[in-house]
Scaffold this motif. Structure first.
Motif, PDB file in Angstrom:
ATOM      1  N   ASN A 129      51.143  35.615  31.950  1.00  0.00           N
ATOM      2  CA  ASN A 129      49.436  36.515  32.078  1.00  0.00           C
ATOM      3  C   ASN A 129      49.779  37.041  33.884  1.00  0.00           C
ATOM      4  O   ASN A 129      50.650  36.069  34.489  1.00  0.00           O
ATOM      5  CB  ASN A 129      47.938  35.829  31.622  1.00  0.00           C
ATOM      6  CG  ASN A 129      47.214  37.204  31.552  1.00  0.00           C
ATOM      7  OD1 ASN A 129      47.506  38.666  31.809  1.00  0.00           O
ATOM      8  ND2 ASN A 129      46.652  36.552  31.482  1.00  0.00           N
ATOM      9  N   ILE A 130      48.959  37.592  33.876  1.00  0.00           N
ATOM     10  CA  ILE A 130      48.953  38.304  34.947  1.00  0.00           C
ATOM     11  C   ILE A 130      47.548  39.345  35.715  1.00  0.00           C
ATOM     12  O   ILE A 130      46.807  39.984  34.984  1.00  0.00           O
ATOM     13  CB  ILE A 130      49.790  39.545  35.662  1.00  0.00           C
ATOM     14  CG1 ILE A 130      51.421  39.651  35.117  1.00  0.00           C
ATOM     15  CG2 ILE A 130      50.106  39.934  37.088  1.00  0.00           C
ATOM     16  CD1 ILE A 130      52.203  41.126  35.332  1.00  0.00           C
ATOM     17  N   MET A 131      46.512  38.463  37.032  1.00  0.00           N
ATOM     18  CA  MET A 131      45.752  39.536  37.466  1.00  0.00           C
ATOM     19  C   MET A 131      45.844  39.860  38.312  1.00  0.00           C
ATOM     20  O   MET A 131      46.864  38.864  39.471  1.00  0.00           O
ATOM     21  CB  MET A 131      43.815  38.163  37.009  1.00  0.00           C
ATOM     22  CG  MET A 131      44.422  37.059  38.476  1.00  0.00           C
ATOM     23  SD  MET A 131      42.883  36.205  37.845  1.00  0.00           S
ATOM     24  CE  MET A 131      41.512  37.577  38.432  1.00  0.00           C
ATOM     25  N   ILE A 189      44.024  39.748  42.214  1.00  0.00           N
ATOM     26  CA  ILE A 189      43.217  39.036  43.717  1.00  0.00           C
ATOM     27  C   ILE A 189      42.726  39.705  44.890  1.00  0.00           C
ATOM     28  O   ILE A 189      44.328  40.347  45.519  1.00  0.00           O
ATOM     29  CB  ILE A 189      43.271  37.814  43.390  1.00  0.00           C
ATOM     30  CG1 ILE A 189      43.395  36.976  41.885  1.00  0.00           C
ATOM     31  CG2 ILE A 189      42.298  37.373  44.307  1.00  0.00           C
ATOM     32  CD1 ILE A 189      41.970  36.425  42.095  1.00  0.00           C
ATOM     33  N   THR A 233      38.166  33.640  42.343  1.00  0.00           N
ATOM     34  CA  THR A 233      37.229  34.416  40.540  1.00  0.00           C
ATOM     35  C   THR A 233      36.656  32.970  39.769  1.00  0.00           C
ATOM     36  O   THR A 233      36.405  32.437  40.749  1.00  0.00           O
ATOM     37  CB  THR A 233      39.193  34.282  40.141  1.00  0.00           C
ATOM     38  OG1 THR A 233      39.238  35.160  38.678  1.00  0.00           O
ATOM     39  CG2 THR A 233      39.731  32.645  39.580  1.00  0.00           C
ATOM     40  N   SER A 235      42.628  34.176  33.384  1.00  0.00           N
ATOM     41  CA  SER A 235      43.603  33.463  33.979  1.00  0.00           C
ATOM     42  C   SER A 235      42.568  32.579  34.759  1.00  0.00           C
ATOM     43  O   SER A 235      43.139  31.445  35.388  1.00  0.00           O
ATOM     44  CB  SER A 235      44.028  34.834  35.151  1.00  0.00           C
ATOM     45  OG  SER A 235      44.476  36.134  35.175  1.00  0.00           O
ATOM     46  N   VAL A 292      46.095  48.166  40.794  1.00  0.00           N
ATOM     47  CA  VAL A 292      44.967  48.019  39.674  1.00  0.00           C
ATOM     48  C   VAL A 292      45.222  48.180  38.330  1.00  0.00           C
ATOM     49  O   VAL A 292      44.462  47.404  37.622  1.00  0.00           O
ATOM     50  CB  VAL A 292      45.010  49.711  40.766  1.00  0.00           C
ATOM     51  CG1 VAL A 292      42.858  49.743  39.855  1.00  0.00           C
ATOM     52  CG2 VAL A 292      44.586  49.124  42.031  1.00  0.00           C
ATOM     53  N   ILE A 319      46.286  46.033  35.835  1.00  0.00           N
ATOM     54  CA  ILE A 319      46.831  44.905  35.877  1.00  0.00           C
ATOM     55  C   ILE A 319      45.497  44.731  35.827  1.00  0.00           C
ATOM     56  O   ILE A 319      44.954  43.318  35.337  1.00  0.00           O
ATOM     57  CB  ILE A 319      47.667  43.872  36.528  1.00  0.00           C
ATOM     58  CG1 ILE A 319      49.029  44.481  36.644  1.00  0.00           C
ATOM     59  CG2 ILE A 319      47.720  42.575  36.330  1.00  0.00           C
ATOM     60  CD1 ILE A 319      50.298  43.737  37.680  1.00  0.00           C
ATOM     61  N   GLY A 320      44.728  44.883  36.822  1.00  0.00           N
ATOM     62  CA  GLY A 320      43.510  44.342  37.197  1.00  0.00           C
ATOM     63  C   GLY A 320      42.197  44.961  36.424  1.00  0.00           C
ATOM     64  O   GLY A 320      40.759  44.903  36.745  1.00  0.00           O
ATOM     65  N   MET A 321      42.459  46.247  35.292  1.00  0.00           N
ATOM     66  CA  MET A 321      41.331  46.286  34.571  1.00  0.00           C
ATOM     67  C   MET A 321      41.332  46.196  33.244  1.00  0.00           C
ATOM     68  O   MET A 321      40.821  46.398  32.750  1.00  0.00           O
ATOM     69  CB  MET A 321      41.497  48.031  34.692  1.00  0.00           C
ATOM     70  CG  MET A 321      41.175  48.820  36.244  1.00  0.00           C
ATOM     71  SD  MET A 321      40.061  48.079  37.285  1.00  0.00           S
ATOM     72  CE  MET A 321      38.783  48.610  36.145  1.00  0.00           C
ATOM     73  N   ILE A 322      42.336  45.114  32.850  1.00  0.00           N
ATOM     74  CA  ILE A 322      42.612  44.868  31.280  1.00  0.00           C
ATOM     75  C   ILE A 322      42.793  43.762  31.751  1.00  0.00           C
ATOM     76  O   ILE A 322      43.322  42.947  32.294  1.00  0.00           O
ATOM     77  CB  ILE A 322      43.398  46.003  30.977  1.00  0.00           C
ATOM     78  CG1 ILE A 322      44.850  45.667  31.469  1.00  0.00           C
ATOM     79  CG2 ILE A 322      43.170  47.176  30.122  1.00  0.00           C
ATOM     80  CD1 ILE A 322      46.402  46.462  30.340  1.00  0.00           C
ATOM     81  N   SER A 323      42.306  42.997  29.865  1.00  0.00           N
ATOM     82  CA  SER A 323      42.888  41.249  30.488  1.00  0.00           C
ATOM     83  C   SER A 323      44.421  41.456  29.646  1.00  0.00           C
ATOM     84  O   SER A 323      44.474  41.638  28.654  1.00  0.00           O
ATOM     85  CB  SER A 323      41.406  40.652  29.511  1.00  0.00           C
ATOM     86  OG  SER A 323      41.494  39.490  29.634  1.00  0.00           O
ATOM     87  N   PHE A 334      41.706  51.853  49.389  1.00  0.00           N
ATOM     88  CA  PHE A 334      42.755  50.599  49.627  1.00  0.00           C
ATOM     89  C   PHE A 334      43.400  51.053  50.877  1.00  0.00           C
ATOM     90  O   PHE A 334      43.519  52.309  51.218  1.00  0.00           O
ATOM     91  CB  PHE A 334      44.184  50.783  49.144  1.00  0.00           C
ATOM     92  CG  PHE A 334      43.303  50.136  47.240  1.00  0.00           C
ATOM     93  CD1 PHE A 334      43.483  48.600  47.028  1.00  0.00           C
ATOM     94  CD2 PHE A 334      42.917  50.834  46.279  1.00  0.00           C
ATOM     95  CE1 PHE A 334      43.462  48.090  46.190  1.00  0.00           C
ATOM     96  CE2 PHE A 334      41.991  50.260  45.220  1.00  0.00           C
ATOM     97  CZ  PHE A 334      42.727  49.018  44.653  1.00  0.00           C
TER      98      PHE A 334
HETATM   99  C1  LIG Z   1      41.998  46.020  43.311  1.00  0.00           C
HETATM  100  C2  LIG Z   1      41.421  44.709  42.714  1.00  0.00           C
HETATM  101  C3  LIG Z   1      40.967  43.604  42.348  1.00  0.00           C
HETATM  102  C4  LIG Z   1      40.279  42.676  42.164  1.00  0.00           C
HETATM  103  N1  LIG Z   1      39.965  41.404  42.819  1.00  0.00           N
HETATM  104  C5  LIG Z   1      39.952  40.667  41.905  1.00  0.00           C
HETATM  105  C6  LIG Z   1      39.153  38.967  42.612  1.00  0.00           C
HETATM  106  O1  LIG Z   1      39.385  39.163  43.919  1.00  0.00           O
HETATM  107  N2  LIG Z   1      38.527  38.038  42.072  1.00  0.00           N
HETATM  108  C7  LIG Z   1      38.686  38.315  40.421  1.00  0.00           C
HETATM  109  O2  LIG Z   1      37.973  37.568  39.762  1.00  0.00           O
HETATM  110  N3  LIG Z   1      39.167  39.443  39.884  1.00  0.00           N
HETATM  111  C8  LIG Z   1      39.274  40.770  40.512  1.00  0.00           C
HETATM  112  N4  LIG Z   1      39.789  41.696  39.771  1.00  0.00           N
HETATM  113  C9  LIG Z   1      39.605  42.398  38.762  1.00  0.00           C
HETATM  114  C10 LIG Z   1      40.861  40.598  37.990  1.00  0.00           C
HETATM  115  O3  LIG Z   1      42.173  41.502  37.623  1.00  0.00           O
HETATM  116  C11 LIG Z   1      40.435  41.282  35.836  1.00  0.00           C
HETATM  117  O4  LIG Z   1      38.836  40.352  35.696  1.00  0.00           O
HETATM  118  C12 LIG Z   1      41.906  41.222  34.779  1.00  0.00           C
HETATM  119  O5  LIG Z   1      42.070  42.159  34.366  1.00  0.00           O
HETATM  120  C13 LIG Z   1      41.472  39.999  34.818  1.00  0.00           C
HETATM  121  O6  LIG Z   1      42.572  39.529  33.933  1.00  0.00           O
HETATM  122  P1  LIG Z   1      42.466  38.044  32.810  1.00  0.00           P
HETATM  123  O7  LIG Z   1      41.425  38.655  32.135  1.00  0.00           O
HETATM  124  O8  LIG Z   1      43.890  38.805  32.334  1.00  0.00           O
HETATM  125  O9  LIG Z   1      42.709  37.061  33.022  1.00  0.00           O
HETATM  126  C14 LIG Z   1      40.448  42.657  41.119  1.00  0.00           C
HETATM  127  C15 LIG Z   1      40.659  44.102  40.479  1.00  0.00           C
HETATM  128  C16 LIG Z   1      40.986  44.943  40.484  1.00  0.00           C
HETATM  129  C17 LIG Z   1      41.786  46.934  40.615  1.00  0.00           C
END
Ligand SMILES: Cc1cc2nc3c(=O)[nH]c(=O)nc-3n(C[C@H](O)[C@H](O)[C@H](O)COP(=O)(O)O)c2cc1C
Length: 180
Positions: A30-32, A34, A50, A56, A80, A82-86, A159
């Motif tokens: 998986n990837i998130m 941050i 987080t 994650s 972006v 990747i950070g919008m979905i789980s 950004f």
């Molecule tokens: C640009 C950007 C920055 C983010 N920074 C953070 C962060 O610093 N800490 C955090 O907990 N989530 C952050 N997020 C949200 C997570 O990436 C997001 O909740 C992600 O979908 C988690 O995936 P997972 O459920 O597969 O782990 C950010 C999202 C974006 C788009």
């Protein structure tokens, strides 16, 4: 990817780029994304912030490891997305066409498209602030990447892409850690 000195870790963290954190929960990679990152010393310790709202987070606490990868400017929309979905909903490596590569010290994968990847072990979770303190065990860099600019999140959906690099190494000589 080529291994370089661990001391190089903070050169990727100190400028505060957004990072892609990869994990392996025992079944799936998986990837998130941050944006809250911090270098905290010259001993390869870094912090990502987080909490339990991300899949994650649970994986990092359970497996006690992850890989912190640095995406380049051309990967902004991917980062972006990747950070919008789980990862509980989709396989993000497949969806975003990223290449998982075997790491050396952790089961979580390197992300082949990134500029650098830091293989990390969990040191401590400071719950009050959501601080995940990580120790970098290994650094690999992508020497073939033409795009080398990193991405910085402002926090409001905009950004900043790296600009000019200014070299003041001579002036800072006394304060620089050996190996940098
Ligand atoms: C640009 C950007 C920055 C983010 N920074 C953070 C962060 O610093 N800490 C955090 O907990 N989530 C952050 N997020 C949200 C997570 O990436 C997001 O909740 C992600 O979908 C988690 O995936 P997972 O459920 O597969 O782990 C950010 C999202 C974006 C788009």
């Amino acid at each position: 990817m080529k291994e370089v000195k661990k001391e190089k870790a903070l050169t990727f963290i100190e400028p505060g780029p957004i990072v892609l954190v990869s994990t392996f929960d025992g079944k799936k990679n998986n990837i998130m994304t941050i944006s809250w990152t911090m270098a905290i010393d010259f001993a390869q310790n870094i912090v990502i912030t987080t909490g339990p709202w991300n899949h994650s987070f649970e994986t990092i606490l359970t497996t006690k490891e992850c890989v912190v990868c640095i995406p380049t400017a051309d990967m902004l929309e991917t980062a972006v997305g990747i950070g919008m979905i789980s990862g509980t909903e989709v396989d993000k490596f497949k969806k975003f066409e990223l290449t998982p590569l075997a790491a050396k010290y952790v089961k979580a994968p390197l992300i082949g498209e990134c500029l650098a990847c830091l293989e990390c072990k969990l040191v401590e979770h400071i719950e009050r602030y959501g601080f995940i303190v990580l120790h970098v065990e290994r650094v690999v860099i992508n020497e073939t990447s033409k795009e080398r600019r990193m991405i910085h999140a402002v926090g409001d959906g905009t950004f900043i892409i790296d600009g000019e690099t200014v070299n003041l190494r001579e002036m800072m000589e006394e304060k620089l850690s050996p190996g940098l």
